[in-house]
Design an enzyme around this catalytic site. Sequence first.
Site, short mmCIF file in Angstrom:
data_model
loop_
_atom_site.label_atom_id
_atom_site.label_comp_id
_atom_site.label_asym_id
_atom_site.label_seq_id
_atom_site.Cartn_x
_atom_site.Cartn_y
_atom_site.Cartn_z
N TYR A 103 -3.49 0.76 10.50
CA TYR A 103 -3.27 0.34 9.12
C TYR A 103 -1.86 0.70 8.66
CZ TYR A 103 -4.17 -0.27 4.11
OH TYR A 103 -4.12 -0.67 2.79
N SER A 130 0.84 -1.20 0.00
CA SER A 130 0.00 0.00 0.00
C SER A 130 0.88 1.24 0.00
CB SER A 130 -0.94 0.06 1.21
OG SER A 130 -1.53 1.34 1.33
#
Length: 245
Positions: free
Chosen positions: A150, A137
């Site tokens: 996250y 990501s």
Amino acid sequence: MTKSVIITGAGRGIGAATARTFLDAGYQVGLIGRNAETLERAANGHENALVLPCDVGVPEQVEATFAKALDSWGRLDVLFNNAGRGSPPASVDDTSVEDWLDVVRINLTGSFLCARAAFGIMRNQTPQGGRIINNGSISAHAPRPGSAPYTSTKHAITGLTKSLSLDGRAYDIVCGQIDIGNALTEMVEPMKNGIIQPDGSIKVEATMDVKHVANSVLHMAELPLDANVQFMTVMAPKMPFIGRG
């Protein structure tokens, strides 16, 4: 010989798109996810699809699931470690411990458990070797506001990728990481209405078709084991990642 791949988080979004792309490319595809119904929809009855309901954060389930795939195919060529979850945007003091623990359980522990299972298969099969691709990501490089759980796990995925790359050298097991920015999936859909920025404003962000991610993962997987994409960033070029503001 038909190649095989296991894709985690395969029921929707990036995982489902990638599963369909690998099926179209002729792979045997194992689809892992917690919801059997969404996995079945993603598999769409394809003869080369193996639906594998599994919670990647539960060691016993992961071990049994990878054993089932090995029994079906006899070997494993590729793992795409894609399963992940976020948490409600919040400053760290407003982030619940429960959210933190479950994000770590799925994103990091789940990736470790699946990599561990795949590594063991790849190390002991003949011919030896295989490829592990981790979904990092853009958050592996730069956080969004209120994303401590996250972002922390995605930074940790980079460490896992490097460790697997080093440990796999002796066994022809290679590992790479794909860092994705604003692929248009269910998770990103709300960005069409705007998302909070570091300065507190709400802005609509650019997105890209998820098929570009799936094609990129396939490209990484198709390389021979004497070549590797160590890190790849695939992103909507107008999203706020490069630059200030």
